[in-house]
Every structure is written in C-alpha cells, then in structure tokens.
Motif scaffolding. Structure first.
Motif, PDB file in Angstrom:
ATOM      1  N   ILE A  77       1.499  -1.170   0.085  1.00  0.00           N
ATOM      2  CA  ILE A  77       0.289  -0.198   0.176  1.00  0.00           C
ATOM      3  C   ILE A  77       0.714   0.999   0.218  1.00  0.00           C
ATOM      4  O   ILE A  77       1.677   1.300   0.746  1.00  0.00           O
ATOM      5  N   LYS A  78       0.712   2.394  -0.864  1.00  0.00           N
ATOM      6  CA  LYS A  78       1.386   3.246  -1.161  1.00  0.00           C
ATOM      7  C   LYS A  78       0.971   4.896  -0.374  1.00  0.00           C
ATOM      8  O   LYS A  78      -0.390   4.150   0.686  1.00  0.00           O
ATOM      9  N   TYR A  79       1.717   5.472  -0.008  1.00  0.00           N
ATOM     10  CA  TYR A  79       1.919   6.104   1.310  1.00  0.00           C
ATOM     11  C   TYR A  79       0.410   7.217   0.844  1.00  0.00           C
ATOM     12  O   TYR A  79      -0.290   7.240   1.796  1.00  0.00           O
ATOM     13  N   LYS A  80      -0.204   7.520  -0.335  1.00  0.00           N
ATOM     14  CA  LYS A  80      -0.772   7.943  -0.289  1.00  0.00           C
ATOM     15  C   LYS A  80      -2.156   7.426  -0.785  1.00  0.00           C
ATOM     16  O   LYS A  80      -2.658   8.101  -1.301  1.00  0.00           O
ATOM     17  N   GLY A  81      -1.992   6.530  -0.706  1.00  0.00           N
ATOM     18  CA  GLY A  81      -2.950   5.900  -1.265  1.00  0.00           C
ATOM     19  C   GLY A  81      -2.975   4.716  -2.364  1.00  0.00           C
ATOM     20  O   GLY A  81      -2.389   5.082  -3.185  1.00  0.00           O
ATOM     21  N   GLY A  82      -3.862   3.217  -2.688  1.00  0.00           N
ATOM     22  CA  GLY A  82      -3.991   2.768  -3.915  1.00  0.00           C
ATOM     23  C   GLY A  82      -2.231   1.890  -3.515  1.00  0.00           C
ATOM     24  O   GLY A  82      -1.536   1.631  -2.429  1.00  0.00           O
ATOM     25  N   ASN A  83      -1.960   1.260  -4.610  1.00  0.00           N
ATOM     26  CA  ASN A  83      -0.755   0.289  -4.826  1.00  0.00           C
ATOM     27  C   ASN A  83      -0.173   0.248  -5.312  1.00  0.00           C
ATOM     28  O   ASN A  83      -0.572   1.071  -6.775  1.00  0.00           O
TER      29      ASN A  83
END
Length: 237
Positions: A77-83
C-alpha cells in the motif's frame, strides 16, 4: 566455539526470510542478504527473552540449509493510497543455529538491582524451550519464524567442509542510545566471511567495524523497577 556461563543456543527456522537494509529499498523493492545480520539475530534473540537490564551479544550463526532465493510480486500500500507492484526477493527454507550470551547494560545503573545473572539465564533458557516469549520474525513481519533448543554445531549443515565464502560488505548492527555513554544512535557495517557455514561476529564495540553516527546525544527511555519494569527476582525461573 567459545561459550559463556550465560550462553544460550537455539535453532531458528522458517519458510522464508528477508534480511535487508533501508539503503537498498529506495526503489520500493527489497532484496535479502544471503545470511542474517547480527542485528536481525539480536532482534530474534530479544523476541525469545529480553529486559532493558541486559544486552544480547551474538557470538556466531551456523547456516544449516542451502542458501536459496525466491522472488515474489508484492503490491504494498502506497503512502498516498493505492498500491504499486514491487518485487521482493526472499531467502527460502532457512534454518540457522545461533549462539549468544548476555551482558549487563552498563548504561542502566538505575536497573542495577535487577542484575541477577542466574535468574535471567534460567528464564532465557526456559523461553528458548517454549519457542520464545514473543512472535519470531525473520527480518520482516511477513516471514514467521520458529525457535527450538539445539546444541550449536550439532547435526549436518549443507556447508560442512565447504570452505570460506566472502559475504560482501553488509550491515552489522545498530548501537542504540541507551547502549553507549554518549547516547548516540550508530549504524555499523563489516565484511563477513563464512567458514564451513559458520560466521563468527565481532562485538559491536570492535574497531574492525565501520561505524557511522546517525543521530547524536539522543534521549533515552526511563525504567523504574516496580512501576514499568518487573525485576527477574520476582519472576518464575
């Protein structure tokens, strides 16, 4: 192999392991060292048993299984959402024998009353038989490990009679602020050589290590026996 009167010996194993360092993860992908670092083995030993009164010293590790790797596509999971898709390269089917002993943390004079060597040693040996007091992770949380007692050097290793292997320049350990008189947070590196599957570790205060202070003069956490710390004397052995 030198053993101390408060040494413990155990075998740690698991289906996967990932021993990496932050500097190699800048692209979001992870690649494991071929062998566990001193710091990883210290963390595993602390999961077996630890008190702020003592510091574990890792004396040696013996690699039992052939070094194998396996890459997996992971969607963290990326810090700003999504992956995003990243590739992690794990060690596969690992098994290590570990020899360690403890020393008192001389920076913890406030815990001098808890320095009961026999009691701590007995508790640590019992914790090894139980598989550790806390969950065991082999370098990262998704790699579950298991601990059981052993005699260091017993049994067959894939690397018996293999000779020497230079493992390259790699991370050794951190020295935490409550483990040195200047309260510095220090990273250390070295170039280990594995001999017949065995790596003997220099002490963290050895001049053979490359040391780099990350942050100097850091605050340290305070412990008070009876308030936020139970002394060994009051625990079952």
């Amino acid at each position: 192999m030198k053993r101390y009167r408060n040494s413990i010996e155990f075998e740690v194993f698991g289906p996967y392991a990932l021993f990496s360092e932050v500097a190699t993860r800048t692209g979001g992908e992870k690649f494991s060292y071929q062998v566990p670092t001193y710091q990883a083995l210290k963390g595993i030993t602390e999961s077996v048993y630890w008190k702020p009164t003592l510091i574990w010293r890792i004396d040696a590790v013996r690699v039992m299984n052939r070094i194998q790797t396996e890459s997996k596509g992971i969607r963290p999971i990326k810090y700003k959402g999504g992956n995003d898709l990243s590739y992690y390269t794990y060690l596969k089917n690992v098994r290590y024998q570990v020899l360690a002993h403890f020393e008192w943390n001389e920076q913890r004079e406030d815990l001098a009353a808890d320095r009961n060597e026999n009691k701590h040693h007995n508790i640590a040996k019992r914790a090894v038989k139980l598989g550790g007091r806390r969950d065991i992770f082999l370098g990262t949380r998704e790699c579950q490990g298991y601990v059981e007692p052993c005699e260091f050097g017993s049994g067959e290793s894939f690397y018996d009679g293999y000779g020497q292997m230079d493992m390259g320049y790699m991370f050794h350990s951190f020295i935490y602020p409550d483990e040195n008189p200047d309260h510095d947070f220090t990273a250390q590196f070295w170039r280990p050589v594995m001999s017949d599957g065995v790596i003997e570790f220099p002490r963290p205060d050895s001049s053979d290590l490359d040391s780099h202070i990350i942050r100097g003069n850091q605050p340290i956490r305070k412990f008070e026996i009876g308030r936020n710390l139970a002394e060994a004397e009051g625990q079952a052995s």
